[in-house]
Motif scaffolding. Sequence first.
Motif, PDB file in Angstrom:
ATOM      1  N   SER A  50       0.826  -1.214   0.000  1.00 50.93           N
ATOM      2  CA  SER A  50       0.000   0.000   0.000  1.00 50.93           C
ATOM      3  C   SER A  50       0.856   1.257   0.000  1.00 50.93           C
ATOM      4  N   LEU A  51       1.977   1.257   0.725  1.00 50.02           N
ATOM      5  CA  LEU A  51       2.863   2.423   0.746  1.00 50.02           C
ATOM      6  C   LEU A  51       3.467   2.675  -0.630  1.00 50.02           C
ATOM      7  N   ILE A  52       3.895   1.605  -1.291  1.00 52.16           N
ATOM      8  CA  ILE A  52       4.471   1.754  -2.635  1.00 52.16           C
ATOM      9  C   ILE A  52       3.432   2.279  -3.621  1.00 52.16           C
ATOM     10  N   ILE A  53       2.227   1.693  -3.586  1.00 46.53           N
ATOM     11  CA  ILE A  53       1.180   2.107  -4.514  1.00 46.53           C
ATOM     12  C   ILE A  53       0.769   3.555  -4.260  1.00 46.53           C
ATOM     13  N   TYR A  54       0.600   3.926  -2.995  1.00 47.40           N
ATOM     14  CA  TYR A  54       0.186   5.288  -2.670  1.00 47.40           C
ATOM     15  C   TYR A  54       1.235   6.299  -3.152  1.00 47.40           C
ATOM     16  N   THR A  55       2.498   5.978  -2.938  1.00 45.93           N
ATOM     17  CA  THR A  55       3.567   6.885  -3.372  1.00 45.93           C
ATOM     18  C   THR A  55       3.569   7.040  -4.886  1.00 45.93           C
ATOM     19  N   MET A  56       3.396   5.933  -5.612  1.00 46.70           N
ATOM     20  CA  MET A  56       3.392   5.983  -7.073  1.00 46.70           C
ATOM     21  C   MET A  56       2.204   6.788  -7.588  1.00 46.70           C
ATOM     22  N   VAL A  57       1.039   6.609  -6.978  1.00 46.52           N
ATOM     23  CA  VAL A  57      -0.148   7.351  -7.414  1.00 46.52           C
ATOM     24  C   VAL A  57       0.022   8.844  -7.159  1.00 46.52           C
ATOM     25  N   GLY A 102      -7.116  16.570  -0.052  1.00 48.10           N
ATOM     26  CA  GLY A 102      -5.980  15.988   0.650  1.00 48.10           C
ATOM     27  C   GLY A 102      -4.784  15.690  -0.226  1.00 48.10           C
ATOM     28  N   ILE A 103      -4.662  16.392  -1.360  1.00 47.08           N
ATOM     29  CA  ILE A 103      -3.542  16.148  -2.283  1.00 47.08           C
ATOM     30  C   ILE A 103      -2.801  17.451  -2.569  1.00 47.08           C
ATOM     31  N   PHE A 139       7.687  14.993  -0.045  1.00 44.86           N
ATOM     32  CA  PHE A 139       7.822  13.705   0.625  1.00 44.86           C
ATOM     33  C   PHE A 139       7.044  13.697   1.940  1.00 44.86           C
ATOM     34  N   LYS A 140       7.140  14.782   2.673  1.00 44.52           N
ATOM     35  CA  LYS A 140       6.433  14.873   3.943  1.00 44.52           C
ATOM     36  C   LYS A 140       4.932  14.833   3.736  1.00 44.52           C
ATOM     37  N   GLY A 141       4.464  15.522   2.681  1.00 48.55           N
ATOM     38  CA  GLY A 141       3.036  15.535   2.404  1.00 48.55           C
ATOM     39  C   GLY A 141       2.511  14.167   1.988  1.00 48.55           C
ATOM     40  N   ILE A 142       3.320  13.438   1.193  1.00 48.18           N
ATOM     41  CA  ILE A 142       2.911  12.101   0.750  1.00 48.18           C
ATOM     42  C   ILE A 142       2.833  11.141   1.935  1.00 48.18           C
ATOM     43  N   ILE A 143       3.840  11.195   2.805  1.00 46.41           N
ATOM     44  CA  ILE A 143       3.836  10.327   3.986  1.00 46.41           C
ATOM     45  C   ILE A 143       2.671  10.673   4.904  1.00 46.41           C
ATOM     46  N   GLY A 144       2.417  11.981   5.059  1.00 48.48           N
ATOM     47  CA  GLY A 144       1.283  12.390   5.890  1.00 48.48           C
ATOM     48  C   GLY A 144      -0.039  11.916   5.321  1.00 48.48           C
ATOM     49  N   LYS A 167      -2.644   9.096   6.975  1.00 43.98           N
ATOM     50  CA  LYS A 167      -4.071   9.388   7.144  1.00 43.98           C
ATOM     51  C   LYS A 167      -4.910   8.292   6.475  1.00 43.98           C
ATOM     52  N   TRP A 168      -4.468   7.871   5.271  1.00 44.12           N
ATOM     53  CA  TRP A 168      -5.211   6.838   4.547  1.00 44.12           C
ATOM     54  C   TRP A 168      -5.156   5.513   5.295  1.00 44.12           C
ATOM     55  N   ILE A 169      -3.976   5.119   5.794  1.00 40.97           N
ATOM     56  CA  ILE A 169      -3.834   3.838   6.486  1.00 40.97           C
ATOM     57  C   ILE A 169      -4.588   3.853   7.811  1.00 40.97           C
ATOM     58  N   GLY A 170      -4.674   5.042   8.431  1.00 46.82           N
ATOM     59  CA  GLY A 170      -5.451   5.161   9.658  1.00 46.82           C
ATOM     60  C   GLY A 170      -6.933   4.944   9.406  1.00 46.82           C
TER      61      GLY A 170
END
Length: 335
Positions: free
Chosen positions: A20-27, A61-62, A67-72, A76-79
Amino acid sequence: MFKYIVKRLLISILILIGVSLIIYTMVRLMPNDYVDRKFAAQLGTGAVHEEDILRFKELYGIGDSSFKGIIGGYLKWIGNLARGDLGVSFKYEKPVAQVIGENMWISFAIAVIATILQFLIAIPLGISSATHQYSVRDYTVTVFTMIGLSLPTYFFAAIVIKIFSVDLGWLPASGLITATSNFPDTFAGHMQELGDMIVHLILPIFVSVILSIGGLMRYTRTNTLEVLGADYIRTARAKGLSEKTVIYKHAFRNTLMPLATLLAGILPSLFGGMMITEQVFAIDGIGRLAYQALRDGDIPFVMGYNMFLAVLTIIGTLFSDIMYSIVDPRVKLGK
């Protein structure tokens, strides 16, 4: 067995988090997003300004692509996912889980039927090709295999539509139900609607099966040739057993062992392939919706769809391991 399944499921959770982290970062790193596409035509007319675009991005939310914004955004999404919330689709304006639940069944039906037909056709042809090595039958199956492996889905689907829909007029070219149909709300009417739907699904299923059996036929042929060269097969023949008994009683079971591992990826790959097939045949299944969502940068839906495929892959892998232990009693699942 129970401990093994629990252990695998716990490991699968960690795998899903990484995926999920890889996919979210790529998107998030895609060059465009939903807000840009939605307001692109209005930006030059003065109806929408850059400040409005930025405000809308913050709303969705985009806004922060660092990098900080993507991780944040991911946290939020994983929560939300931990609470069972996949979010609301930007494009379809509905909860992602609802959109997937409402539209996955037609794709699931196509995928399951295509998978069953794939095994029923590919395994006998692969065994027949191996038992008649270097014959006309073997070369015919090999050519058929290469065709299935080489043709792109959109190209083969276009040829099939041209022949069976445009030229011959035997089958509908697109959709799930005839647009001009009006079925009565009775049992007979529902049966007519089901029959119309089945007719519309013949070509998509045909395309999916033809393009997927090539690899399985080749794999079956290779495994069968390897098994037929084993010592116990020569011993069985030396005892005077018929060739049919040797192949279908002794060789067939051992041929199935490596094929069991293919179960892990077949169903997810068919769902992934539905993205192109449903787009060509204009079927509103989960694949077509996912393609449109990906094109428009609908992050919640793309994430939900890809996690759906990831879960299918993990379930398929676990099922494959269990099936392998059933097919081969020598294999013992770890504790």
